[in-house]
Design a protein around this motif. Structure first.
Motif, PDB file in Angstrom:
ATOM      1  N   ASP A  43      16.484  15.551  -4.128  1.00  0.00           N
ATOM      2  CA  ASP A  43      16.850  15.619  -2.717  1.00  0.00           C
ATOM      3  C   ASP A  43      15.796  16.379  -1.911  1.00  0.00           C
ATOM      4  OD1 ASP A  43      19.130  14.196  -3.224  1.00  0.00           O
ATOM      5  OD2 ASP A  43      20.468  15.926  -3.235  1.00  0.00           O
ATOM      6  N   GLU A  44      15.263  17.435  -2.515  1.00  0.00           N
ATOM      7  CA  GLU A  44      14.213  18.218  -1.871  1.00  0.00           C
ATOM      8  C   GLU A  44      12.994  17.349  -1.543  1.00  0.00           C
ATOM      9  OE1 GLU A  44      10.840  21.293  -3.561  1.00  0.00           O
ATOM     10  OE2 GLU A  44      12.770  21.150  -4.580  1.00  0.00           O
ATOM     11  N   LEU A  45      12.678  16.399  -2.426  1.00  0.00           N
ATOM     12  CA  LEU A  45      11.511  15.532  -2.233  1.00  0.00           C
ATOM     13  C   LEU A  45      11.851  14.255  -1.470  1.00  0.00           C
ATOM     14  CD1 LEU A  45       9.856  15.858  -5.760  1.00  0.00           C
ATOM     15  CD2 LEU A  45       9.286  17.095  -3.670  1.00  0.00           C
ATOM     16  N   GLY A  46      13.114  14.080  -1.146  1.00  0.00           N
ATOM     17  CA  GLY A  46      13.505  12.884  -0.404  1.00  0.00           C
ATOM     18  C   GLY A  46      13.480  11.625  -1.236  1.00  0.00           C
ATOM     19  N   ILE A  47      13.773  11.734  -2.517  1.00  0.00           N
ATOM     20  CA  ILE A  47      13.766  10.589  -3.430  1.00  0.00           C
ATOM     21  C   ILE A  47      15.213  10.116  -3.624  1.00  0.00           C
ATOM     22  CG2 ILE A  47      13.267   9.868  -5.802  1.00  0.00           C
ATOM     23  CD1 ILE A  47      11.090  12.036  -5.865  1.00  0.00           C
ATOM     24  N   PRO A  48      15.474   8.812  -3.443  1.00  0.00           N
ATOM     25  CA  PRO A  48      14.542   7.719  -3.195  1.00  0.00           C
ATOM     26  C   PRO A  48      14.092   7.652  -1.733  1.00  0.00           C
ATOM     27  CG  PRO A  48      16.769   6.864  -3.290  1.00  0.00           C
ATOM     28  CD  PRO A  48      16.866   8.317  -3.602  1.00  0.00           C
ATOM     29  N   SER A  49      12.856   7.199  -1.542  1.00  0.00           N
ATOM     30  CA  SER A  49      12.250   7.124  -0.221  1.00  0.00           C
ATOM     31  C   SER A  49      11.650   5.744  -0.015  1.00  0.00           C
ATOM     32  CB  SER A  49      11.153   8.187  -0.107  1.00  0.00           C
ATOM     33  OG  SER A  49      10.167   7.840   0.837  1.00  0.00           O
ATOM     34  N   LEU A  50      11.880   5.169   1.158  1.00  0.00           N
ATOM     35  CA  LEU A  50      11.309   3.857   1.443  1.00  0.00           C
ATOM     36  C   LEU A  50       9.790   3.913   1.406  1.00  0.00           C
ATOM     37  CD1 LEU A  50      11.496   0.910   2.303  1.00  0.00           C
ATOM     38  CD2 LEU A  50      11.667   1.680   4.686  1.00  0.00           C
ATOM     39  N   GLY A  51       9.201   4.931   2.028  1.00  0.00           N
ATOM     40  CA  GLY A  51       7.747   5.023   2.064  1.00  0.00           C
ATOM     41  C   GLY A  51       7.137   5.147   0.682  1.00  0.00           C
ATOM     42  N   ILE A  52       7.736   5.994  -0.159  1.00  0.00           N
ATOM     43  CA  ILE A  52       7.209   6.159  -1.518  1.00  0.00           C
ATOM     44  C   ILE A  52       7.354   4.861  -2.302  1.00  0.00           C
ATOM     45  CG2 ILE A  52       7.593   7.308  -3.723  1.00  0.00           C
ATOM     46  CD1 ILE A  52       8.310   9.838  -2.170  1.00  0.00           C
ATOM     47  N   THR A  53       8.508   4.228  -2.206  1.00  0.00           N
ATOM     48  CA  THR A  53       8.721   2.978  -2.939  1.00  0.00           C
ATOM     49  C   THR A  53       7.737   1.911  -2.481  1.00  0.00           C
ATOM     50  OG1 THR A  53      11.064   3.517  -3.201  1.00  0.00           O
ATOM     51  CG2 THR A  53      10.436   1.225  -3.538  1.00  0.00           C
ATOM     52  N   GLN A  54       7.446   1.854  -1.198  1.00  0.00           N
ATOM     53  CA  GLN A  54       6.437   0.914  -0.710  1.00  0.00           C
ATOM     54  C   GLN A  54       5.070   1.210  -1.316  1.00  0.00           C
ATOM     55  OE1 GLN A  54       7.165   1.719   3.457  1.00  0.00           O
ATOM     56  NE2 GLN A  54       8.077  -0.310   3.786  1.00  0.00           N
ATOM     57  N   ARG A  55       4.727   2.501  -1.433  1.00  0.00           N
ATOM     58  CA  ARG A  55       3.429   2.857  -2.018  1.00  0.00           C
ATOM     59  C   ARG A  55       3.369   2.486  -3.499  1.00  0.00           C
ATOM     60  NH1 ARG A  55       3.847   7.182   1.762  1.00  0.00           N
ATOM     61  NH2 ARG A  55       4.903   8.593   0.291  1.00  0.00           N
ATOM     62  N   VAL A  56       4.462   2.713  -4.224  1.00  0.00           N
ATOM     63  CA  VAL A  56       4.481   2.346  -5.639  1.00  0.00           C
ATOM     64  C   VAL A  56       4.322   0.832  -5.804  1.00  0.00           C
ATOM     65  CG1 VAL A  56       5.904   2.271  -7.727  1.00  0.00           C
ATOM     66  CG2 VAL A  56       5.829   4.357  -6.338  1.00  0.00           C
ATOM     67  N   LEU A  57       5.052   0.062  -5.028  1.00  0.00           N
ATOM     68  CA  LEU A  57       4.915  -1.396  -5.103  1.00  0.00           C
ATOM     69  C   LEU A  57       3.491  -1.829  -4.786  1.00  0.00           C
ATOM     70  CD1 LEU A  57       8.228  -2.655  -3.449  1.00  0.00           C
ATOM     71  CD2 LEU A  57       7.596  -2.804  -5.865  1.00  0.00           C
ATOM     72  N   ALA A  58       2.888  -1.202  -3.781  1.00  0.00           N
ATOM     73  CA  ALA A  58       1.515  -1.560  -3.412  1.00  0.00           C
ATOM     74  C   ALA A  58       0.554  -1.293  -4.564  1.00  0.00           C
ATOM     75  CB  ALA A  58       1.087  -0.789  -2.164  1.00  0.00           C
ATOM     76  N   GLU A  59       0.760  -0.202  -5.308  1.00  0.00           N
ATOM     77  CA  GLU A  59      -0.104   0.085  -6.450  1.00  0.00           C
ATOM     78  C   GLU A  59       0.100  -0.935  -7.561  1.00  0.00           C
ATOM     79  OE1 GLU A  59      -2.616   2.319  -6.967  1.00  0.00           O
ATOM     80  OE2 GLU A  59      -2.388   2.528  -4.791  1.00  0.00           O
ATOM     81  N   LEU A  60       1.342  -1.291  -7.824  1.00  0.00           N
ATOM     82  CA  LEU A  60       1.591  -2.311  -8.838  1.00  0.00           C
ATOM     83  C   LEU A  60       0.904  -3.620  -8.466  1.00  0.00           C
ATOM     84  CD1 LEU A  60       5.403  -1.770  -9.620  1.00  0.00           C
ATOM     85  CD2 LEU A  60       3.439  -0.792 -10.799  1.00  0.00           C
ATOM     86  N   VAL A  61       1.055  -4.024  -7.211  1.00  0.00           N
ATOM     87  CA  VAL A  61       0.455  -5.278  -6.752  1.00  0.00           C
ATOM     88  C   VAL A  61      -1.068  -5.194  -6.801  1.00  0.00           C
ATOM     89  CG1 VAL A  61       0.134  -6.748  -4.723  1.00  0.00           C
ATOM     90  CG2 VAL A  61       2.432  -5.966  -5.345  1.00  0.00           C
ATOM     91  N   ARG A  62      -1.617  -4.071  -6.395  1.00  0.00           N
ATOM     92  CA  ARG A  62      -3.084  -3.905  -6.389  1.00  0.00           C
ATOM     93  C   ARG A  62      -3.661  -4.105  -7.787  1.00  0.00           C
ATOM     94  NH1 ARG A  62      -6.902   0.166  -7.036  1.00  0.00           N
ATOM     95  NH2 ARG A  62      -5.358   1.768  -7.548  1.00  0.00           N
ATOM     96  N   HIS A  63      -2.875  -3.762  -8.799  1.00  0.00           N
ATOM     97  CA  HIS A  63      -3.334  -3.923 -10.174  1.00  0.00           C
ATOM     98  C   HIS A  63      -2.949  -5.276 -10.762  1.00  0.00           C
ATOM     99  CE1 HIS A  63      -3.695   0.555 -10.029  1.00  0.00           C
ATOM    100  NE2 HIS A  63      -4.721   0.288 -10.802  1.00  0.00           N
TER     101      HIS A  63
END
Length: 403
Positions: A105-125
């Motif tokens: 909760d302190e880190l705001g997880i789950p977060s839309l922005g973080i999840t978007q960044r993770v997906l972008a990294e998966l796709v980039r690879h």
């Protein structure tokens, strides 16, 4: 939506990574409506090759592989993009669960922005299809699933993502979790579980409850099983028995399954035979400190295997880049795989052979197949694996996502 990703009609001058020939003839891939509609010898520019710059990808004689398939991800629970988070908490599964619950909760997880960044990294690879576990518990409800689906919507129908509702903090020991799993199943998610013997301390109870819900709602099951040797094997046998009784043939997967590689050969052969008969599949993140799942024995028993990144830069571990091909490399290296046929098989498992884990037919670079394509500057599939080369272009569902 995918409207901001171009939809090329031709991927020109590529070599197909399915060929064993390092000097494979270059071809042009013709695409339409997200599907490969034609494969023809590469047209030379001097022949007046068709296609405008707007609808053509110049493959530059790069190697083409089917899109990578991440069969075990956790895209909802990373701290990617936040300041460095030092590893904390106690060791072991229970200690990590407590630490994650104390800090998310302190880190705001789950977060839309973080999840978007993770997906972008998966796709980039080069990942074009994903099965992701998403935490479901009384503290979160189904919020994680909502975040993941919103992040995936950025890609429209280009990126294929299958969601597993994951009761990370236990099924039976937390009141209300079974009801949440039923809600998740009604929303179209598959159902997960976690170490029924050591987390809930009731292997029969957790396995019966989760598989019964899956059968009732017509969804699949994907259970994390870290428990070792005979304790793990006992739970796999319970899973197989319930899958057969409930008609869940071909709809059950076991993640990790460390026990399989820790049994004596005869015991393992019998267990894998039972799993193969019921269509039980397995996924691995290729952990370095443990023996790897035995690929030849899984293939002989008809037990499908997929690779996954697991958690990426999360509160369990700071490691992870999102490169599924790197996980395949790790598995091959740790397994002592060196022969060409075996290396090609590992690449196959990282790409088209794993697409059923994401609810798709097996992916191949053939006419009529979904246009999920990754381009790399490699000599052949074996070279692409052992050097884990950069991805020059990534096409998913006919859309150019990278390149």
């Amino acid at each position: 939506m995918t409207t901001h990703f171009p939809a090329p009609r031709i991927v020109r001058n590529v070599r197909l990574g399915t060929s064993a020939d390092a000097e494979a003839t270059a071809v042009d891939l013709h695409l339409d409506d997200g599907v490969i509609t034609g494969i023809h010898p590469a047209a030379r520019a001097s022949d007046g090759a068709p296609g405008s710059a707007e609808d053509t990808v110049d493959g530059r004689c790069l190697l083409a592989l089917p899109g990578l398939v991440n069969t075990h991800a956790h895209v909802d629970k990373s701290w990617w993009g936040l300041p460095w988070q030092s590893y904390g908490g106690e060791g072991g599964t229970e200690g990590r669960i407590r630490h994650e619950r104390a800090r998310r909760d302190e880190l705001g997880i789950p977060s839309l922005g973080i999840t978007q960044r993770v997906l972008a990294e998966l796709v980039r690879h080069g990942t074009t299809a994903i099965r992701t576990h998403v935490d479901v518990d009384p503290g979160l409800g189904l919020r994680g699933m909502e975040v993941v689906r919103e992040a995936v919507a950025d890609y429209g129908d280009a990126l294929t993502v299958e969601v597993v509702a994951f009761p990370q903090d236990g099924v039976l020991r937390r009141p209300g979790v079974l009801e949440l799993l039923a809600d998740a199943a009604r929303a179209g998610a598959h159902l997960g579980g976690l170490d029924p013997a050591t987390i809930d301390r009731d292997p029969v109870g957790q396995i019966d409850a989760v598989l019964a819900l899956a059968a009732e709602h017509g969804v699949g099951v994907d259970i994390h099983l870290h428990d070792p040797a005979e304790l793990g094997a006992f739970q796999i046998e319970l899973i197989v028995d319930r899958a057969e009784a409930l008609g869940l043939v071909g709809r059950v997967s076991i993640a990790h399954g460390f026990a399989v590689s820790q049994l004596d050969p005869a015991r393992r052969r019998d267990l894998l035979a039972q799993m193969g008969e019921l269509g039980v599949t397995m996924t691995t993140v290729a952990p370095l400190r443990l023996p790897q799942l035995p690929l030849a024995e899984l293939d002989a028993a008809g037990v499908r295997l997929g690779f996954g990144t697991g958690g990426i830069r999360d509160l369990w571990s700071p490691y992870g880049t999102g490169d599924l091909l790197g996980i395949a490399w790790q598995y091959a290296r740790a397994s002592g795989i060196v022969r060409d046929d075996d290396l090609r098989r590992v690449v196959d498992l990282a790409t088209g052979a794993a697409t059923p884990f994401a609810g798709l037919p097996e992916g191949r670079l053939v006419v009529g197949a979904r246009a999920d394509i990754v381009l790399l500057d490699a000599e052949n599939a074996m070279d692409a694996l052992v050097r884990t080369l950069p991805r020059d272009a990534v096409i998913a569902g006919g859309r150019l996502l990278v390149g």
